[in-house]
Motif scaffolding. Structure first.
Motif, PDB file in Angstrom:
ATOM      1  N   VAL A   1      14.838   0.235 -13.672  1.00 33.75           N
ATOM      2  CA  VAL A   1      14.541   0.377 -12.239  1.00 33.75           C
ATOM      3  C   VAL A   1      14.554  -0.995 -11.568  1.00 33.75           C
ATOM      4  N   ASP A   2      13.963  -1.977 -12.222  1.00 35.01           N
ATOM      5  CA  ASP A   2      13.957  -3.335 -11.682  1.00 35.01           C
ATOM      6  C   ASP A   2      15.381  -3.826 -11.446  1.00 35.01           C
ATOM      7  N   HIS A   3      16.243  -3.643 -12.432  1.00 34.02           N
ATOM      8  CA  HIS A   3      17.641  -4.091 -12.343  1.00 34.02           C
ATOM      9  C   HIS A   3      18.377  -3.372 -11.207  1.00 34.02           C
ATOM     10  N   ASN A   4      18.237  -2.056 -11.151  1.00 34.03           N
ATOM     11  CA  ASN A   4      18.947  -1.280 -10.136  1.00 34.03           C
ATOM     12  C   ASN A   4      18.421  -1.578  -8.726  1.00 34.03           C
ATOM     13  N   ALA A   5      17.115  -1.792  -8.623  1.00 33.09           N
ATOM     14  CA  ALA A   5      16.541  -2.119  -7.314  1.00 33.09           C
ATOM     15  C   ALA A   5      17.026  -3.481  -6.832  1.00 33.09           C
ATOM     16  N   ARG A   6      17.153  -4.421  -7.750  1.00 39.02           N
ATOM     17  CA  ARG A   6      17.687  -5.730  -7.374  1.00 39.02           C
ATOM     18  C   ARG A   6      19.117  -5.590  -6.844  1.00 39.02           C
TER      19      ARG A   6
ATOM     20  N   TYR B   1       0.838  -1.207   0.000  1.00 38.99           N
ATOM     21  CA  TYR B   1       0.000   0.000   0.000  1.00 38.99           C
ATOM     22  C   TYR B   1       0.872   1.256   0.000  1.00 38.99           C
ATOM     23  N   GLU B   2       1.947   1.240   0.773  1.00 35.89           N
ATOM     24  CA  GLU B   2       2.835   2.401   0.819  1.00 35.89           C
ATOM     25  C   GLU B   2       3.502   2.634  -0.526  1.00 35.89           C
ATOM     26  N   ALA B   3       3.944   1.552  -1.171  1.00 33.01           N
ATOM     27  CA  ALA B   3       4.567   1.686  -2.489  1.00 33.01           C
ATOM     28  C   ALA B   3       3.573   2.197  -3.522  1.00 33.01           C
ATOM     29  N   LEU B   4       2.331   1.708  -3.450  1.00 36.48           N
ATOM     30  CA  LEU B   4       1.296   2.141  -4.382  1.00 36.48           C
ATOM     31  C   LEU B   4       1.019   3.632  -4.226  1.00 36.48           C
ATOM     32  N   ARG B   5       0.938   4.088  -3.000  1.00 40.05           N
ATOM     33  CA  ARG B   5       0.687   5.514  -2.761  1.00 40.05           C
ATOM     34  C   ARG B   5       1.881   6.371  -3.176  1.00 40.05           C
ATOM     35  N   THR B   6       3.083   5.836  -3.035  1.00 48.79           N
ATOM     36  CA  THR B   6       4.283   6.582  -3.424  1.00 48.79           C
ATOM     37  C   THR B   6       4.387   6.709  -4.939  1.00 48.79           C
ATOM     38  N   GLY B   7       4.120   5.619  -5.658  1.00 50.73           N
ATOM     39  CA  GLY B   7       4.157   5.636  -7.120  1.00 50.73           C
ATOM     40  C   GLY B   7       5.564   5.876  -7.650  1.00 50.73           C
ATOM     41  N   ARG B   8       5.651   6.317  -8.897  1.00 49.51           N
ATOM     42  CA  ARG B   8       6.916   6.704  -9.539  1.00 49.51           C
ATOM     43  C   ARG B   8       8.007   5.638  -9.396  1.00 49.51           C
ATOM     44  N   GLY B   9       7.644   4.424  -9.694  1.00 48.64           N
ATOM     45  CA  GLY B   9       8.620   3.334  -9.685  1.00 48.64           C
ATOM     46  C   GLY B   9       8.723   2.594  -8.370  1.00 48.64           C
ATOM     47  N   ALA B  10       8.056   3.061  -7.316  1.00 52.93           N
ATOM     48  CA  ALA B  10       8.174   2.402  -6.009  1.00 52.93           C
ATOM     49  C   ALA B  10       7.638   0.975  -6.037  1.00 52.93           C
ATOM     50  N   THR B  11       6.568   0.739  -6.802  1.00 53.01           N
ATOM     51  CA  THR B  11       6.029  -0.620  -6.867  1.00 53.01           C
ATOM     52  C   THR B  11       6.994  -1.554  -7.594  1.00 53.01           C
ATOM     53  N   THR B  12       7.749  -1.017  -8.551  1.00 51.15           N
ATOM     54  CA  THR B  12       8.770  -1.796  -9.245  1.00 51.15           C
ATOM     55  C   THR B  12       9.851  -2.219  -8.260  1.00 51.15           C
TER      56      THR B  12
ATOM     57  N   LEU C   1      13.176  -0.195  -0.314  1.00 52.80           N
ATOM     58  CA  LEU C   1      12.270   0.915  -0.630  1.00 52.80           C
ATOM     59  C   LEU C   1      12.744   2.217   0.020  1.00 52.80           C
ATOM     60  N   GLU C   2      13.103   2.151   1.286  1.00 45.46           N
ATOM     61  CA  GLU C   2      13.553   3.357   1.995  1.00 45.46           C
ATOM     62  C   GLU C   2      14.817   3.924   1.370  1.00 45.46           C
ATOM     63  N   ALA C   3      15.767   3.057   1.033  1.00 45.17           N
ATOM     64  CA  ALA C   3      17.008   3.512   0.416  1.00 45.17           C
ATOM     65  C   ALA C   3      16.745   4.126  -0.952  1.00 45.17           C
ATOM     66  N   TRP C   4      15.819   3.539  -1.689  1.00 45.33           N
ATOM     67  CA  TRP C   4      15.497   4.032  -3.028  1.00 45.33           C
ATOM     68  C   TRP C   4      14.858   5.417  -2.956  1.00 45.33           C
ATOM     69  N   ILE C   5      13.950   5.587  -2.019  1.00 38.41           N
ATOM     70  CA  ILE C   5      13.279   6.883  -1.868  1.00 38.41           C
ATOM     71  C   ILE C   5      14.267   7.950  -1.392  1.00 38.41           C
TER      72      ILE C   5
ATOM     73  N   ALA D   1      10.359  -9.342   4.390  1.00 38.56           N
ATOM     74  CA  ALA D   1       9.724  -8.026   4.416  1.00 38.56           C
ATOM     75  C   ALA D   1      10.709  -6.936   4.831  1.00 38.56           C
ATOM     76  N   ARG D   2      11.650  -7.262   5.732  1.00 41.19           N
ATOM     77  CA  ARG D   2      12.617  -6.249   6.166  1.00 41.19           C
ATOM     78  C   ARG D   2      13.540  -5.826   5.027  1.00 41.19           C
ATOM     79  N   LEU D   3      13.911  -6.762   4.177  1.00 44.03           N
ATOM     80  CA  LEU D   3      14.752  -6.408   3.036  1.00 44.03           C
ATOM     81  C   LEU D   3      13.974  -5.536   2.049  1.00 44.03           C
ATOM     82  N   VAL D   4      12.719  -5.866   1.815  1.00 43.44           N
ATOM     83  CA  VAL D   4      11.886  -5.056   0.919  1.00 43.44           C
ATOM     84  C   VAL D   4      11.742  -3.642   1.476  1.00 43.44           C
ATOM     85  N   GLU D   5      11.477  -3.531   2.761  1.00 37.14           N
ATOM     86  CA  GLU D   5      11.322  -2.210   3.387  1.00 37.14           C
ATOM     87  C   GLU D   5      12.612  -1.397   3.308  1.00 37.14           C
ATOM     88  N   ALA D   6      13.737  -2.033   3.594  1.00 40.37           N
ATOM     89  CA  ALA D   6      15.022  -1.333   3.554  1.00 40.37           C
ATOM     90  C   ALA D   6      15.357  -0.868   2.142  1.00 40.37           C
TER      91      ALA D   6
END
Length: 406
Positions: A386-391, A323-334, A365-369, A358-363
């Motif tokens: 974005v997918d590649h860089n996020a991985r 839900y947080e990623a969806l509200r953030t948008g702009r590549g956050a869901t990716t 997302l936070e680093a990306w933002i 979940a902790r890795l996903v949260e970390a």
């Protein structure tokens, strides 16, 4: 004659050409099973697989496919040898899978998993095909862009996931302006009643014991963490043009009601069925009509009761993150999806505990933002980048997350 306006405009059966991208996976298996039962109504144009040359060749021979492609370019000669004398064209590599999607089939099942499924699905969309979408990444990684491209090309997107297909069927009962919310149901997975401390230490074998569904390894683990439900929330927003506040999740352990829609008059319309992926796929195959499906008949008297629970975000934080990623948008869901794939792979490999997914996903997302990388995605290459860089970011964060206690 009834005064109730029931539909009575079933079209005359015609032979429909189909392509199945990801024919040897779990969704592909269900699709081919349905095609096998109605060979007089469907002709197979093309089939693809990731690396399963033997399974792909067997299907190509059985269905007389005109073209087949394996994603692994090193397997081309093996594929050609397996289909020698059949007249079936063979290809290998990413471009060959895209070519399979671009070939002239009326209906395409897009079931290639991961970001690798985006370009093939877009190839089918760009020629205005009817696309049964079972690849989450097309919407989670590039939803706005994907749906805009489909609209411009005149393509028809049919949701093949059980929950989104249920919403698709229920939404036909009203107009968009009458919609209050959609409700996606969740089984709760194998850890629905577990305490947080138990979930933290869950083993791979325990995570793979889904109570209702038979699915691939990755999606079964996502169900255990409820990350899959987070991905489905994001998908629903893209498919149906919904905001995060218009999408609710309801835990329904029996997996009989797959989705519900509430309208302004407070009517709630639900789609029910036995937990069998062939039901939503059959709906997509027959649409706008219906075909005979092989799933078990729903016996509510035998089931006895249907129960419901609110989702627990504290025990299943992956859903809240969606839900947080969806509200953030702009590549956050990716980023959400990419980090989850890295986390699940690490869990399977024994590098992190289940609770660390979940902790890795949260970390990540936070680093990306924090890095200021958020930007609208306007192309497939944007989404893949974005997918590649996020991985990569998730991989760099993995060691410190693995060391952290819950």
């Amino acid at each position: 004659m009834s005064a109730v306006p029931l539909r009575n405009n079933k079209t005359a059966p015609t032979v429909r050409s189909v392509t199945v991208l990801g024919a040897t996976g779990s969704i592909g298996d269900s699709t081919m099973d349905l095609l096998r039962a109605a060979k007089d109504r469907y002709r197979v144009e093309a089939l693809t697989a990731h690396t399963n040359v033997e399974g792909l060749a067997k299907l190509a021979r059985e269905f007389g496919a005109r073209y087949v492609a394996v994603a692994d370019p090193a397997r081309l000669n093996e594929l050609k040898e397996a289909l020698a004398g059949t007249g079936t064209e063979c290809g290998a590599g990413e471009s060959a899978v895209v070519e399979a999607a671009a070939r002239p089939a009326d209906w395409v099942m897009a079931a290639v998993s991961g970001a690798a499924g985006l370009k093939p699905a877009l190839a089918a969309v760009d020629r205005g095909a009817t696309v049964a979408l079972a690849n989450k990444e097309c919407l989670v990684c590039a939803g706005d862009f994907f749906m805009e491209r489909a609209s411009k090309a005149g393509a028809c997107i049919l949701p093949a996931d059980s929950e989104h297909n249920a919403l698709f069927q229920a939404l036909s009962s009203g107009n968009r302006e009458e919609l209050v919310r959609v409700i996606i149901t969740a089984s709760g997975g194998p850890f629905r009643t577990w305490a947080a401390a138990e979930i933290e230490q869950a083993t791979l074998a325990q995570a793979l014991k889904h109570p209702n569904w038979s699915m691939g390894q990755k999606i079964t683990i996502d169900s255990a963490s409820m990350m899959n439900k987070g991905l489905e929330v994001i998908e629903a927003a893209c498919l149906f043009g919904l905001t995060a506040d218009e999408i609710d999740v309801l835990v329904h352990p029996q997996s009989i009601i797959h989705g519900m829609v509430e309208f302004s008059d407070r009517s709630v319309v639900a789609q029910l069925g036995a937990p069998d992926m062939r039901t939503p796929i059959a709906h997509c195959l027959g649409w706008p009509d219906r075909i005979v499906g092989p799933a078990a008949k729903l016996d509510l008297a035998k089931i006895g009761q249907l129960t419901f629970e609110a989702p627990d975000f504290s025990r299943f934080p992956g859903l809240k993150l969606a839900y947080e990623a969806l509200r953030t948008g702009r590549g956050a869901t990716t980023v959400y999806n990419a980090a989850n794939e890295v986390a699940v792979a690490a869990f399977i490999a024994g590098k992190i505990r289940f609770g660390a997914i979940a902790r890795l996903v949260e970390a990540t997302l936070e680093a990306w933002i924090r890095s200021g990388n958020l930007a609208p995605l306007t192309s497939a290459d944007d989404a893949i980048s974005v997918d590649h860089n996020a991985r990569n970011k998730a991989v760099t964060l993995l060691p410190q997350i693995a060391l952290k206690a819950s």
